[in-house]
Design a protein around this motif. Sequence first.
Motif, PDB file in Angstrom:
ATOM      1  N   VAL A  44       0.863  -1.182   0.000  1.00 17.56           N
ATOM      2  CA  VAL A  44       0.000   0.000   0.000  1.00 17.56           C
ATOM      3  C   VAL A  44       0.898   1.229   0.000  1.00 17.56           C
ATOM      4  O   VAL A  44       1.670   1.439   0.943  1.00 17.56           O
ATOM      5  CB  VAL A  44      -0.939   0.027   1.225  1.00 17.56           C
ATOM      6  N   TRP A  45       0.802   2.020  -1.049  1.00 13.92           N
ATOM      7  CA  TRP A  45       1.603   3.238  -1.199  1.00 13.92           C
ATOM      8  C   TRP A  45       0.886   4.395  -0.516  1.00 13.92           C
ATOM      9  O   TRP A  45      -0.216   4.781  -0.921  1.00 13.92           O
ATOM     10  CB  TRP A  45       1.785   3.551  -2.678  1.00 13.92           C
ATOM     11  N   VAL A  46       1.490   4.913   0.549  1.00 13.24           N
ATOM     12  CA  VAL A  46       1.001   6.121   1.218  1.00 13.24           C
ATOM     13  C   VAL A  46       2.230   7.006   1.404  1.00 13.24           C
ATOM     14  O   VAL A  46       2.998   6.828   2.353  1.00 13.24           O
ATOM     15  CB  VAL A  46       0.307   5.808   2.564  1.00 13.24           C
ATOM     16  N   ALA A  47       2.418   7.924   0.477  1.00 12.62           N
ATOM     17  CA  ALA A  47       3.641   8.736   0.433  1.00 12.62           C
ATOM     18  C   ALA A  47       3.807   9.614   1.663  1.00 12.62           C
ATOM     19  O   ALA A  47       4.903   9.762   2.193  1.00 12.62           O
ATOM     20  CB  ALA A  47       3.662   9.585  -0.833  1.00 12.62           C
ATOM     21  N   VAL A  67       1.773  -4.369   8.224  1.00 12.31           N
ATOM     22  CA  VAL A  67       2.915  -3.778   8.908  1.00 12.31           C
ATOM     23  C   VAL A  67       3.187  -2.412   8.297  1.00 12.31           C
ATOM     24  O   VAL A  67       3.022  -2.217   7.098  1.00 12.31           O
ATOM     25  CB  VAL A  67       4.166  -4.691   8.829  1.00 12.31           C
ATOM     26  N   LEU A  68       3.566  -1.484   9.160  1.00 13.42           N
ATOM     27  CA  LEU A  68       4.028  -0.161   8.735  1.00 13.42           C
ATOM     28  C   LEU A  68       5.522  -0.320   8.496  1.00 13.42           C
ATOM     29  O   LEU A  68       6.298  -0.461   9.435  1.00 13.42           O
ATOM     30  CB  LEU A  68       3.729   0.871   9.820  1.00 13.42           C
ATOM     31  N   TRP A  69       5.932  -0.340   7.236  1.00 13.05           N
ATOM     32  CA  TRP A  69       7.288  -0.724   6.874  1.00 13.05           C
ATOM     33  C   TRP A  69       8.242   0.465   6.842  1.00 13.05           C
ATOM     34  O   TRP A  69       7.882   1.575   6.459  1.00 13.05           O
ATOM     35  CB  TRP A  69       7.282  -1.389   5.499  1.00 13.05           C
ATOM     36  N   SER A  70       9.472   0.194   7.242  1.00 11.48           N
ATOM     37  CA  SER A  70      10.583   1.138   7.070  1.00 11.48           C
ATOM     38  C   SER A  70      11.767   0.308   6.580  1.00 11.48           C
ATOM     39  O   SER A  70      11.813  -0.904   6.804  1.00 11.48           O
ATOM     40  CB  SER A  70      10.910   1.843   8.386  1.00 11.48           C
ATOM     41  N   ASP A  97       4.703 -10.223   6.025  1.00 13.75           N
ATOM     42  CA  ASP A  97       3.328  -9.742   6.172  1.00 13.75           C
ATOM     43  C   ASP A  97       2.649  -9.632   4.811  1.00 13.75           C
ATOM     44  O   ASP A  97       3.267  -9.204   3.830  1.00 13.75           O
ATOM     45  CB  ASP A  97       3.324  -8.375   6.857  1.00 13.75           C
ATOM     46  N   ALA A  98       1.374  -9.994   4.765  1.00 17.30           N
ATOM     47  CA  ALA A  98       0.630  -9.972   3.504  1.00 17.30           C
ATOM     48  C   ALA A  98       0.346  -8.555   3.025  1.00 17.30           C
ATOM     49  O   ALA A  98       0.250  -8.314   1.824  1.00 17.30           O
ATOM     50  CB  ALA A  98      -0.680 -10.735   3.658  1.00 17.30           C
ATOM     51  N   ILE A  99       0.213  -7.609   3.958  1.00 17.45           N
ATOM     52  CA  ILE A  99      -0.084  -6.220   3.611  1.00 17.45           C
ATOM     53  C   ILE A  99       0.983  -5.339   4.249  1.00 17.45           C
ATOM     54  O   ILE A  99       1.203  -5.394   5.454  1.00 17.45           O
ATOM     55  CB  ILE A  99      -1.487  -5.807   4.096  1.00 17.45           C
ATOM     56  N   VAL A 100       1.628  -4.521   3.416  1.00 15.14           N
ATOM     57  CA  VAL A 100       2.710  -3.671   3.880  1.00 15.14           C
ATOM     58  C   VAL A 100       2.434  -2.234   3.448  1.00 15.14           C
ATOM     59  O   VAL A 100       2.188  -1.974   2.271  1.00 15.14           O
ATOM     60  CB  VAL A 100       4.064  -4.146   3.301  1.00 15.14           C
ATOM     61  N   LEU A 101       2.481  -1.315   4.410  1.00 17.78           N
ATOM     62  CA  LEU A 101       2.322   0.113   4.107  1.00 17.78           C
ATOM     63  C   LEU A 101       3.704   0.710   3.884  1.00 17.78           C
ATOM     64  O   LEU A 101       4.576   0.594   4.749  1.00 17.78           O
ATOM     65  CB  LEU A 101       1.642   0.841   5.271  1.00 17.78           C
ATOM     66  N   VAL A 102       3.916   1.335   2.723  1.00 22.18           N
ATOM     67  CA  VAL A 102       5.211   1.926   2.398  1.00 22.18           C
ATOM     68  C   VAL A 102       5.063   3.391   2.013  1.00 22.18           C
ATOM     69  O   VAL A 102       3.998   3.812   1.566  1.00 22.18           O
ATOM     70  CB  VAL A 102       5.938   1.166   1.257  1.00 22.18           C
TER      71      VAL A 102
END
Length: 159
Positions: A54-57, A81-84, A92-97
């Motif tokens: 999931v792209w959230v700039a 997961v909130l990724w860094s 994780d199946a869903i990753v926020l980047v």
Amino acid sequence: MASGCTNQGNVVAVLVEFLFVAHLELHTLRSEKRAGELAVLLERLHRARARVVVWVADEGRRQIFDDYLWTYQKLAFLPHVLWSPQLGEVEDAIVLVGEPANPNRATVLVVGDDPPPGPWAATFDEVHDLLAPGPAGEERRMFWERWQKDPADTGEEQE
């Protein structure tokens, strides 16, 4: 697809270049509020066992959306997961980047706010975006039309 053929003595060299652009799905929002509909889309993709980035700039929006995914529905759990970059690869199946990365080897990209870099988005098999109603949604639709013709030339300034 472009192709060419050259004859170099007894060796024939064939060059084939495939231009692949991901399958694009544009979803029209019923209102300017995107988080709820984004969560429903992620839930559907998760049930289909898709790996999703999931792209959230915007960092602030990314944190708010991370919090929202934990609380948007009672008794529901959407693993993410909130990724860094410090996390490296994750399962994780869903990753926020917030930067062009695919740490979970996802095949699906979901756009959570501003459009991502075009060439990076083209590396996914599927891209989903939610279009706001009105002029903002039409601008976004035009962005994706340009992207489908040439992911590197979307008319947007890229950093």
